[in-house]
Design a protein around this motif. Structure first.
Motif, PDB file in Angstrom:
ATOM      1  N   LYS A 108       5.477  -3.212  -1.127  1.00  0.00           N
ATOM      2  CA  LYS A 108       4.932  -2.178  -0.026  1.00  0.00           C
ATOM      3  C   LYS A 108       3.685  -1.286  -0.871  1.00  0.00           C
ATOM      4  O   LYS A 108       3.244  -0.484   0.206  1.00  0.00           O
ATOM      5  CB  LYS A 108       5.899  -1.362   0.657  1.00  0.00           C
ATOM      6  CG  LYS A 108       7.131  -1.958   1.094  1.00  0.00           C
ATOM      7  CD  LYS A 108       6.591  -2.714   2.354  1.00  0.00           C
ATOM      8  CE  LYS A 108       7.829  -3.543   3.169  1.00  0.00           C
ATOM      9  NZ  LYS A 108       7.675  -4.184   4.254  1.00  0.00           N
ATOM     10  N   GLU A 110       0.719  -1.476  -1.466  1.00  0.00           N
ATOM     11  CA  GLU A 110      -0.813  -1.574  -0.781  1.00  0.00           C
ATOM     12  C   GLU A 110      -0.412  -0.691   0.497  1.00  0.00           C
ATOM     13  O   GLU A 110      -1.435   0.007   1.113  1.00  0.00           O
ATOM     14  CB  GLU A 110      -1.341  -2.932  -0.658  1.00  0.00           C
ATOM     15  CG  GLU A 110      -1.854  -3.188  -2.032  1.00  0.00           C
ATOM     16  CD  GLU A 110      -2.536  -4.786  -1.545  1.00  0.00           C
ATOM     17  OE1 GLU A 110      -2.675  -5.152  -0.268  1.00  0.00           O
ATOM     18  OE2 GLU A 110      -3.060  -5.308  -2.369  1.00  0.00           O
ATOM     19  N   GLN A 111       0.394  -0.944   1.182  1.00  0.00           N
ATOM     20  CA  GLN A 111       0.706  -0.191   2.640  1.00  0.00           C
ATOM     21  C   GLN A 111       0.851   1.053   2.267  1.00  0.00           C
ATOM     22  O   GLN A 111       0.437   1.987   3.112  1.00  0.00           O
ATOM     23  CB  GLN A 111       2.024  -0.790   3.142  1.00  0.00           C
ATOM     24  CG  GLN A 111       2.143  -0.277   4.549  1.00  0.00           C
ATOM     25  CD  GLN A 111       3.289  -0.887   5.469  1.00  0.00           C
ATOM     26  OE1 GLN A 111       4.000  -1.897   4.774  1.00  0.00           O
ATOM     27  NE2 GLN A 111       3.425  -0.673   6.719  1.00  0.00           N
ATOM     28  N   ILE A 113      -0.604   2.978  -0.104  1.00  0.00           N
ATOM     29  CA  ILE A 113      -1.811   3.628  -0.318  1.00  0.00           C
ATOM     30  C   ILE A 113      -2.806   3.279   0.801  1.00  0.00           C
ATOM     31  O   ILE A 113      -3.502   4.480   1.124  1.00  0.00           O
ATOM     32  CB  ILE A 113      -2.653   2.657  -1.321  1.00  0.00           C
ATOM     33  CG1 ILE A 113      -1.735   2.701  -2.845  1.00  0.00           C
ATOM     34  CG2 ILE A 113      -3.850   3.329  -2.003  1.00  0.00           C
ATOM     35  CD1 ILE A 113      -1.438   4.073  -3.158  1.00  0.00           C
ATOM     36  N   TYR A 114      -2.906   2.353   1.860  1.00  0.00           N
ATOM     37  CA  TYR A 114      -3.848   2.353   2.726  1.00  0.00           C
ATOM     38  C   TYR A 114      -3.376   2.291   4.092  1.00  0.00           C
ATOM     39  O   TYR A 114      -4.090   2.495   4.969  1.00  0.00           O
ATOM     40  CB  TYR A 114      -4.381   0.813   2.547  1.00  0.00           C
ATOM     41  CG  TYR A 114      -5.151   0.661   1.353  1.00  0.00           C
ATOM     42  CD1 TYR A 114      -6.388   1.180   0.926  1.00  0.00           C
ATOM     43  CD2 TYR A 114      -4.579  -0.338   0.542  1.00  0.00           C
ATOM     44  CE1 TYR A 114      -6.941   0.700  -0.224  1.00  0.00           C
ATOM     45  CE2 TYR A 114      -5.159  -0.581  -0.867  1.00  0.00           C
ATOM     46  CZ  TYR A 114      -6.237  -0.009  -1.184  1.00  0.00           C
ATOM     47  OH  TYR A 114      -7.011  -0.380  -2.252  1.00  0.00           O
ATOM     48  N   MET A 119      -6.916  -5.124   5.885  1.00  0.00           N
ATOM     49  CA  MET A 119      -6.943  -5.532   4.508  1.00  0.00           C
ATOM     50  C   MET A 119      -8.445  -6.067   3.942  1.00  0.00           C
ATOM     51  O   MET A 119      -8.930  -5.728   2.844  1.00  0.00           O
ATOM     52  CB  MET A 119      -6.148  -6.622   4.353  1.00  0.00           C
ATOM     53  CG  MET A 119      -5.960  -7.415   2.886  1.00  0.00           C
ATOM     54  SD  MET A 119      -4.584  -8.516   2.667  1.00  0.00           S
ATOM     55  CE  MET A 119      -3.163  -7.352   3.075  1.00  0.00           C
ATOM     56  N   ARG A 122     -10.513  -2.910   2.984  1.00  0.00           N
ATOM     57  CA  ARG A 122     -10.165  -1.925   2.027  1.00  0.00           C
ATOM     58  C   ARG A 122     -10.955  -1.849   0.969  1.00  0.00           C
ATOM     59  O   ARG A 122     -10.814  -0.687   0.183  1.00  0.00           O
ATOM     60  CB  ARG A 122      -8.705  -2.361   1.699  1.00  0.00           C
ATOM     61  CG  ARG A 122      -7.585  -2.156   2.687  1.00  0.00           C
ATOM     62  CD  ARG A 122      -6.347  -2.686   2.261  1.00  0.00           C
ATOM     63  NE  ARG A 122      -5.109  -2.654   3.336  1.00  0.00           N
ATOM     64  CZ  ARG A 122      -4.111  -3.040   3.178  1.00  0.00           C
ATOM     65  NH1 ARG A 122      -3.603  -3.664   2.005  1.00  0.00           N
ATOM     66  NH2 ARG A 122      -3.107  -2.860   4.137  1.00  0.00           N
ATOM     67  N   ASN A 126     -11.696   1.949  -1.200  1.00  0.00           N
ATOM     68  CA  ASN A 126     -11.937   1.992  -2.805  1.00  0.00           C
ATOM     69  C   ASN A 126     -13.155   2.542  -3.447  1.00  0.00           C
ATOM     70  O   ASN A 126     -13.397   3.207  -4.170  1.00  0.00           O
ATOM     71  CB  ASN A 126     -11.635   0.452  -3.179  1.00  0.00           C
ATOM     72  CG  ASN A 126     -10.427   0.116  -3.157  1.00  0.00           C
ATOM     73  OD1 ASN A 126      -9.250   0.684  -2.829  1.00  0.00           O
ATOM     74  ND2 ASN A 126     -10.225  -1.536  -3.060  1.00  0.00           N
TER      75      ASN A 126
END
Length: 392
Positions: A108, A110-111, A113-114, A119, A122, A126
């Motif tokens: 989880k 990436e979820q 963080i974003y 996707m 993203r 960054n």
């Protein structure tokens, strides 16, 4: 009585005058070294010794099981909840797993963080983060050149660029609505906007509360005391639910923007009182000296009073920033998912339903919050030492 000749008789050979520096000697026994440090800091008095022993025993009792739970007995690989349950006789059955469930964090991450940010877009998040770091680091280094240009880019240009990058809708960038934002992205956006907006407004309100103009002083007092008298949850509810009722019908007021306004105004009231404390600590002679130079009010505040006042209240200002950063988790109540909110939301994922998943997720979120708060605290200590020139 004969006169005494009191004139010192100095011969050509002045053997008593040292002609070179003496070599450094080791400190006396008991004044330096580990033994002296322990005696001074941990065992200076019987009370200190008792408290130190109790603290050491508590650490010995708490740290080894914690270390085992976090690392030794933890699960490190896996694709679902089966990685975080024990294998019992008769098949896989949920049990009291004795270690953290790190595969849940990996799956989880990436979820966290974003959020639900698309996707394929993203890279924009960054790039925004990279610009943030590139502009912030030189600003934090005291001897870095071009400070004014750096500050102008960070506080003026960067928010505009970040807005167009994150929201999109122009420059061939697809539009990403704010309900899709989440995780650490929302936490940092709320904290950054709250800090950048609340500090100058807090300074203005602090000066307004000390103003000799009755109307300005009354308005400042009313705002500060009203906002400080209610919790942040109430302010967020007002910004999310009540504020749209005062707008023309059909007005679409973004929920994230409402939260940003509520957080910034709430923090402004607290910073105003912190800065006011610094202004009251400035001796009256500083004001009189500035007046004697013929400086206007704004010149006096900008060149003489505010630099001294802000230096005095650096701990209070940073403490307010740390509190603001942690309070961003309250936006979960109005349906927004910051880092802590999105971690809690993933507890309901049946693919990762295990006894240790909630504890692991909360420890991860707490560690991320601690990194940012500890960084702000250490930098404030560095600036305090650098600016503490009054007794040197």
């Amino acid at each position: 009585m004969a006169n005494l000749d009191l004139t010192p008789r100095l011969g050509p050979d002045l053997n008593f005058v040292r002609k070179e520096m003496a070599a450094a000697e080791r400190p006396p026994i008991g004044v330096g070294g580990l033994t002296h440090w322990l005696r001074t800091n941990l065992f200076a008095t019987p009370t200190d010794a008792a408290l130190s022993i109790l603290a050491i025993l508590a650490l010995v009792w708490f740290l080894p099981p914690m270390f085992d739970w976090l690392f030794i007995n933890a699960a490190w690989t896996g694709s679902d909840r089966t990685a975080c349950i024990t294998v019992a006789q008769g098949g896989l059955q949920p049990a009291n797993w004795s270690g953290a469930c790190w595969p849940f964090i990996h799956a989880k991450f990436e979820q966290f963080i974003y959020g639900r940010y698309p996707m394929e877009e993203r890279w924009r998040v960054n790039l925004t983060a990279a610009l943030f770091v590139l502009l912030l680091v030189p600003l934090l280094i005291p001897r870095a050149p071009y400070k004014k240009l750096n500050a102008l880019l960070f506080f003026v240009a960067f928010p505009v660029v970040a807005f167009f990058l994150l929201v999109g809708g122009s420059l061939d960038l697809s539009y990403v609505e704010t309900p899709l934002w989440g995780g650490l992205l929302v936490t940092l956006v709320l904290a950054f906007v709250g800090i950048v907006v609340s500090l100058p407004l807090g300074i203005i309100l602090a000066m307004g509360r000390r103003s000799k103009l009755p109307v300005i002083k009354l308005l400042s007092v009313i705002f500060i005391e009203t906002v400080r008298g209610v919790p942040l949850v109430t302010v967020l509810f007002m910004a999310s639910v009540m504020l749209p009722l005062f707008l023309p019908p059909g007005t679409n007021f973004d929920k994230l923007l409402r939260a940003l306004i509520g957080v910034a105004l709430f923090e402004t009231a607290y910073l105003a009182e912190v800065v006011r404390g610094g202004l009251q600590a400035i001796p009256k002679g500083q004001f009189e000296g500035a007046d004697s130079l013929g400086l206007s009010y704004w010149q006096k505040m900008r060149l003489i009073i505010l630099p001294q006042a802000l230096k005095l209240v650096i701990p209070g200002i940073v403490n307010s920033f740390i509190s603001l950063f942690k309070d961003t988790s309250l936006v979960y109540i109005i349906g927004m998912f910051d880092l802590l909110g999105i971690v809690r939301q993933n507890f309901s994922d049946t693919n990762w339903a295990s006894p240790e998943t909630p504890a692991t997720g909360l420890i991860f979120a707490g560690f991320v919050f601690w990194i940012f708060c500890f960084g702000m605290s250490r930098y404030s200590i560095f600036m305090e030492r650098r600016l503490d020139t009054s007794h040197k």
